[in-house]
Scaffold this motif. Sequence first.
Motif, PDB file in Angstrom:
ATOM      1  N   SER A  31       7.732  -5.590  13.344  1.00  0.00           N
ATOM      2  CA  SER A  31       7.962  -7.003  13.582  1.00  0.00           C
ATOM      3  C   SER A  31       8.028  -7.756  12.257  1.00  0.00           C
ATOM      4  N   ARG A  32       8.528  -8.930  12.397  1.00  0.00           N
ATOM      5  CA  ARG A  32       8.728  -9.756  11.213  1.00  0.00           C
ATOM      6  C   ARG A  32       7.415 -10.051  10.496  1.00  0.00           C
ATOM      7  N   PRO A  33       6.310 -10.418  11.134  1.00  0.00           N
ATOM      8  CA  PRO A  33       5.055 -10.666  10.429  1.00  0.00           C
ATOM      9  C   PRO A  33       4.538  -9.399   9.749  1.00  0.00           C
ATOM     10  N   THR A  34       4.746  -8.274  10.307  1.00  0.00           N
ATOM     11  CA  THR A  34       4.270  -7.035   9.703  1.00  0.00           C
ATOM     12  C   THR A  34       5.048  -6.743   8.439  1.00  0.00           C
ATOM     13  N   ARG A  35       6.370  -6.968   8.495  1.00  0.00           N
ATOM     14  CA  ARG A  35       7.186  -6.755   7.294  1.00  0.00           C
ATOM     15  C   ARG A  35       6.769  -7.711   6.184  1.00  0.00           C
ATOM     16  N   ALA A  36       6.442  -8.937   6.493  1.00  0.00           N
ATOM     17  CA  ALA A  36       6.043  -9.924   5.492  1.00  0.00           C
ATOM     18  C   ALA A  36       4.725  -9.491   4.845  1.00  0.00           C
ATOM     19  N   ARG A  37       3.784  -8.994   5.677  1.00  0.00           N
ATOM     20  CA  ARG A  37       2.514  -8.530   5.114  1.00  0.00           C
ATOM     21  C   ARG A  37       2.722  -7.317   4.230  1.00  0.00           C
ATOM     22  N   LEU A  38       3.573  -6.412   4.635  1.00  0.00           N
ATOM     23  CA  LEU A  38       3.870  -5.219   3.855  1.00  0.00           C
ATOM     24  C   LEU A  38       4.520  -5.599   2.532  1.00  0.00           C
ATOM     25  N   ALA A  39       5.452  -6.549   2.544  1.00  0.00           N
ATOM     26  CA  ALA A  39       6.121  -6.994   1.311  1.00  0.00           C
ATOM     27  C   ALA A  39       5.125  -7.663   0.377  1.00  0.00           C
ATOM     28  N   ALA A  40       4.210  -8.472   0.949  1.00  0.00           N
ATOM     29  CA  ALA A  40       3.206  -9.139   0.129  1.00  0.00           C
ATOM     30  C   ALA A  40       2.265  -8.110  -0.474  1.00  0.00           C
ATOM     31  N   GLY A  41       1.920  -7.103   0.263  1.00  0.00           N
ATOM     32  CA  GLY A  41       1.054  -6.040  -0.247  1.00  0.00           C
ATOM     33  C   GLY A  41       1.719  -5.281  -1.380  1.00  0.00           C
ATOM     34  N   LEU A  42       3.015  -4.976  -1.239  1.00  0.00           N
ATOM     35  CA  LEU A  42       3.750  -4.266  -2.287  1.00  0.00           C
ATOM     36  C   LEU A  42       3.849  -5.112  -3.557  1.00  0.00           C
ATOM     37  N   VAL A  43       4.074  -6.411  -3.399  1.00  0.00           N
ATOM     38  CA  VAL A  43       4.129  -7.314  -4.567  1.00  0.00           C
ATOM     39  C   VAL A  43       2.775  -7.343  -5.259  1.00  0.00           C
ATOM     40  N   GLY A  44       1.694  -7.389  -4.491  1.00  0.00           N
ATOM     41  CA  GLY A  44       0.348  -7.403  -5.063  1.00  0.00           C
ATOM     42  C   GLY A  44       0.059  -6.137  -5.834  1.00  0.00           C
ATOM     43  N   VAL A  45       0.447  -4.989  -5.275  1.00  0.00           N
ATOM     44  CA  VAL A  45       0.234  -3.706  -5.958  1.00  0.00           C
ATOM     45  C   VAL A  45       1.060  -3.660  -7.239  1.00  0.00           C
ATOM     46  N   ALA A  46       2.296  -4.161  -7.197  1.00  0.00           N
ATOM     47  CA  ALA A  46       3.160  -4.161  -8.385  1.00  0.00           C
ATOM     48  C   ALA A  46       2.550  -5.018  -9.494  1.00  0.00           C
TER      49      ALA A  46
END
Length: 165
Positions: free
Chosen positions: A2-17
């Motif tokens: 779902s869209r909220p899950t993708r947003a959380r995943l993208a935010a997590g990837l940005v944080g890790v980067a």
Amino acid sequence: MSRPTRARLAAGLVGVAVLVGIASAPSVPLTDAAFTDSEYASGSFTAATLSTPTVTSCTVTNFLGTFTGFTITWTSPYQKVQQRLSINNVVVDNTNVTQTGTGPYTYSATISSGLLNTLLGSLLGSTNTVRVDSIYSGTSWASPAVTRTLSVGGLLGLGGNNTCT
């Protein structure tokens, strides 16, 4: 997904980067610069000064008791370009000054009443300050001045004697 899950995943990837970027950045190098160094130096100095000229004579010329001019003579260790003769704070052109000797030099200036009238106006019955000093060209440096008083009486000497003292 779902869209909220993708947003959380993208935010997590940005944080890790961001965390990986910070961890891999070079550290700030240390420096040896210090602005509280206790070393110092001391010494003494004196400013350069110009020698005071020495007036050797100041004589007045008269014709039948009437002032016709005066001659002033002085010595100085400096060249003619460094000599300044003034009367009542009016500088006399150095073309009126002659130089002899090889150092210390002897200077002489014969100033006629006509030249004095041109520079200062009528001198009858007046008292005038004659100054000689040494200067350093292109600066405001000047030696202490040597002064003489030029007194000019009236016509035929009726207003007093003509003197240079």
